[in-house]
Design a protein around this motif. Sequence first.
Motif, short mmCIF file in Angstrom:
data_model
loop_
_atom_site.label_atom_id
_atom_site.label_comp_id
_atom_site.label_asym_id
_atom_site.label_seq_id
_atom_site.Cartn_x
_atom_site.Cartn_y
_atom_site.Cartn_z
N SER A 118 1.21 5.51 -2.41
CA SER A 118 1.82 6.18 -3.56
C SER A 118 0.72 6.81 -4.38
O SER A 118 -0.31 6.19 -4.65
CB SER A 118 2.60 5.16 -4.40
OG SER A 118 3.08 5.75 -5.58
N PHE A 165 1.11 -1.53 -8.59
CA PHE A 165 2.28 -0.75 -8.20
C PHE A 165 3.54 -1.60 -8.31
O PHE A 165 3.48 -2.82 -8.35
CB PHE A 165 2.14 -0.19 -6.77
CG PHE A 165 1.90 -1.25 -5.72
CD1 PHE A 165 2.96 -1.88 -5.08
CD2 PHE A 165 0.60 -1.60 -5.36
CE1 PHE A 165 2.74 -2.84 -4.10
CE2 PHE A 165 0.37 -2.56 -4.39
CZ PHE A 165 1.44 -3.18 -3.76
N THR A 211 3.20 3.78 -7.58
CA THR A 211 1.96 3.43 -8.25
C THR A 211 2.11 3.48 -9.76
O THR A 211 2.89 4.27 -10.30
CB THR A 211 0.79 4.33 -7.79
OG1 THR A 211 -0.42 3.83 -8.35
CG2 THR A 211 0.97 5.76 -8.25
N SER A 215 -2.12 4.02 -4.98
CA SER A 215 -1.94 2.66 -4.47
C SER A 215 -1.64 2.72 -2.98
O SER A 215 -0.86 3.56 -2.52
CB SER A 215 -0.77 1.96 -5.16
OG SER A 215 -1.00 1.85 -6.55
#
Length: 150
Positions: free
Chosen positions: A53, A91, A133, A138
Amino acid sequence: MKKIVSYIVCLCMCVAFTIPVSAKEKVQENETEMLFDDVSLTNYFTKTIKLNSVNGNSSGIVTISSGSITGNPETTSIILNIRANAGSDPFILYIQAPDGTVYSILVTGSKTIELSFFNGCNPSGSWKIWIETQGTASTANITMKVNYSY
């Protein structure tokens, strides 16, 4: 040589015919009831995925199929083994059950989490999992194991 082979084959067949066909023949009926009354079947399905992400956007949604589960099972627990990559921002992890129920949790690093949130729901169908995230980027490798019983 043919006589020796014939003798060995005959001996093997005689031994095979004296072995009980099933364990039930060796156990008396009342012992069978005692052995199998308290047995509950426990099963699971599992999948390992990698999710990324960036900039507050959601990762791709990954579908985890239960495969073909028969009967009337109930989820008993979900175990998440999360390995966040070095430097990953915290996250939010989302899990969606086949019935549409969604659970989310903030993850700040590598860990193992056992969830009871979905206990009692039918595990049969497609589960969905994704991350979002809370920073710049992330990345996590997640193994999701769904335990269920009858």
